[in-house]
Design a protein around this motif. Structure first.
Motif, mmCIF file in Angstrom:
data_model
loop_
_atom_site.group_PDB
_atom_site.id
_atom_site.type_symbol
_atom_site.label_atom_id
_atom_site.label_comp_id
_atom_site.label_asym_id
_atom_site.label_seq_id
_atom_site.Cartn_x
_atom_site.Cartn_y
_atom_site.Cartn_z
ATOM 1 N N ARG A 43 8.412 8.857 -6.847
ATOM 2 C CA ARG A 43 8.707 7.703 -5.992
ATOM 3 C C ARG A 43 8.303 6.399 -6.678
ATOM 4 N N LEU A 44 7.246 6.438 -7.465
ATOM 5 C CA LEU A 44 6.870 5.257 -8.249
ATOM 6 C C LEU A 44 7.928 4.973 -9.310
ATOM 7 N N LYS A 45 8.471 6.029 -9.905
ATOM 8 C CA LYS A 45 9.541 5.844 -10.898
ATOM 9 C C LYS A 45 10.753 5.178 -10.255
ATOM 10 N N MET B 158 0.796 -1.224 0.000
ATOM 11 C CA MET B 158 0.000 0.000 0.000
ATOM 12 C C MET B 158 0.835 1.284 0.000
ATOM 13 N N CYS B 159 1.974 1.269 0.664
ATOM 14 C CA CYS B 159 2.857 2.452 0.740
ATOM 15 C C CYS B 159 4.248 1.974 0.344
ATOM 16 N N ASP C 99 1.849 4.391 -4.448
ATOM 17 C CA ASP C 99 2.385 5.571 -3.771
ATOM 18 C C ASP C 99 1.662 6.786 -4.339
ATOM 19 N N ILE C 100 1.813 7.930 -3.677
ATOM 20 C CA ILE C 100 1.085 9.122 -4.120
ATOM 21 C C ILE C 100 1.932 10.027 -5.016
ATOM 22 N N GLY D 266 -3.612 5.974 -0.572
ATOM 23 C CA GLY D 266 -4.161 4.879 0.225
ATOM 24 C C GLY D 266 -5.257 5.301 1.182
ATOM 25 N N CYS D 267 -5.344 6.611 1.468
ATOM 26 C CA CYS D 267 -6.375 7.095 2.390
ATOM 27 C C CYS D 267 -7.736 7.245 1.702
#
Length: 441
Positions: free
Chosen positions: A294-296, A264-265, A289-290, A317-318
């Motif tokens: 960071r996903l890259k 999830m995170c 991730d938001i 995720g919220c």
């Protein structure tokens, strides 16, 4: 710019502008071509001064009647790095640390040159008597530990609550020690023994980690430590830098090859890629991730390691996703937290995390947990973990889930023990909390 002056600038960025020490030092070293010896000294001064700030201020207050907070910020950081070198860096002659600090003051704050020189000369004269820390002069052991190891007393209390007095008093001095340089062998390409042989060929000493079958502690690193991302073994994806405590989370979740797993995170991807490794690159790992950046980072790490079963998704995720209800066999929730268990790596956390911020983190963690429970298939497994020692973020979160969701149960990690708390006493680990929950069929 000379090393000590650069250290002053970095410390001001951290203390005054909220910069993260790990990111700021990486930026500085990337932009400047310092010799290896100077790079090491810069890192030592920055991290050492941050780690021992309360103790350094305690020593300074013996020789400065003025409130330290009223000193010019640059002057205060110059004094701190000088005192750190005098008391903690035996290889640097004390007079050299003083002379260099006075010289820096002359360049940055000329009017304070005489003041800095006088304070540091007085400290040199009294150093022999100051070196013996008098624990008995404090009203209680926690206050004394707080000053000596520069950890705010409220955090000392958290360690006592989590580990008990005997273990806490052993752990606290270790929170300023340099953590082991630990890597995880990427068994999709190499087993641990083969990786050990190849690292040994470079003159690097390897010791097998005691808590994970893929872990290696490295020492005698030389230039490897600060230039690891350029090493051929790293670029070829043969290992991942990761603390053993972090490795335990993926092991505890225990994913199978056919599972659909949600992280999830997920960023920066250490635990995500470990899940894929355990699953032997089969099944599916959804990493969320938001932030795109960071996903890259996860995608780049997965590509380097030769992993192809990870799908990244930009998701908060919220915010509950109805389409994910009972969609996953296993869920890993490595929740955002106060980070009190990793202050060896991010020493400024001890001074910057506020009560308000901790309360907000508890709220976010609760939301994430509620969603994680609903995303699990009947019979599924959830592992919740943090890198903190705050029970509000750990045990109390699990207690709340078990109360609110009667169909969830906790799975003991050993006889009579329902959760894991790692620490530096466990083969050098950071302080992680983790618990494993099951959803009734």
């Amino acid at each position: 710019m000379k090393i000590r002056e650069q250290a002053v600038k970095t410390l001001l960025r951290v203390s005054r502008e909220g910069a993260y020490s790990n990111l700021e030092t990486k930026k500085v070293l990337g932009e400047n071509h310092y010799k290896e010896e100077d790079r090491g000294l810069y890192l030592n001064i920055v991290y050492g001064t941050l780690q021992y700030k309360l103790y350094l201020d305690y020593l300074l207050k013996k020789h400065i009647s003025k409130d330290l907070n009223k000193l010019d910020p640059e002057v205060l950081e110059i004094l701190r790095i000088a005192v750190y070198q005098i008391y903690f860096l035996d290889k640097i002659p004390a007079y050299a640390a003083v002379n260099e600090s006075v010289e820096i003051t002359g360049r940055l704050k000329p009017k304070a040159r005489g003041f800095v020189n006088g304070v540091l000369r007085n400290i040199l004269r009294s150093k022999e008597t100051d070196e013996t820390f008098d624990f008995s002069s404090f009203s209680n052991e926690k206050e004394a530990l707080s000053v000596r190891y520069s950890i705010p007393v409220w955090i000392i209390h958290k360690y006592y609550e989590t580990f008990g007095a005997e273990k806490a008093e052993k752990i606290i001095p270790l929170l300023n020690e340099k953590p082991p340089f630990t890597i995880r062998a990427n068994t999709l390409k190499f087993d641990r023994n083969t990786l050990e042989e190849k690292l040994s060929d470079q003159g690097i000493y390897c010791e097998k980690g005691a808590l994970d079958c893929d872990a290696l502690h490295l020492s005698h690193l030389g230039s490897f430590e600060n230039q690891v991302q350029c090493d051929p073994l790293f670029t070829a994806g043969y290992f991942m830098i990761q603390d053993q405590g972090a490795m335990k989370a993926a092991r505890l979740l225990g994913p199978e090859k056919t599972d659909r797993v949600l992280d999830m995170c997920a960023a920066p991807g250490g635990k995500t890629t470990h899940l894929s490794q355990i699953m032997e690159n089969e099944g599916a790992v959804i990493a969320r991730d938001i932030f795109d950046s960071r996903l890259k980072l996860i995608e780049e790490t997965a590509a380097r390691l030769g992993i192809c079963n990870i799908e990244t998704q930009k998701t908060d995720g919220c915010i509950f996703r109805p389409e994910d209800r009972e969609a996953f066999d296993r869920v890993l929730l490595d929740a955002p937290c106060s980070g009190l268990g990793i202050i060896r790596r991010k020493p400024e956390i001890r001074y910057t995390i506020t009560k308000k911020a901790r309360k907000e983190l508890v709220r976010i963690q609760s939301q994430l947990l509620d969603h994680a429970v609903q995303y699990l298939k009947p019979g599924g497994t959830l592992v919740y973990c943090t890198c903190t020692v705050n029970s509000d973020e750990n045990e109390k979160q699990i207690e709340r889930v078990l109360k609110d969701y009667p169909f969830m149960s906790i799975e003991a990690v050993s006889e009579g023990v329902n959760s894991i708390h790692t620490s530096p006493l466990d083969d050098g680990c950071d302080c992680f909390f983790m618990a494993k929950l099951k959803k009734d069929c």
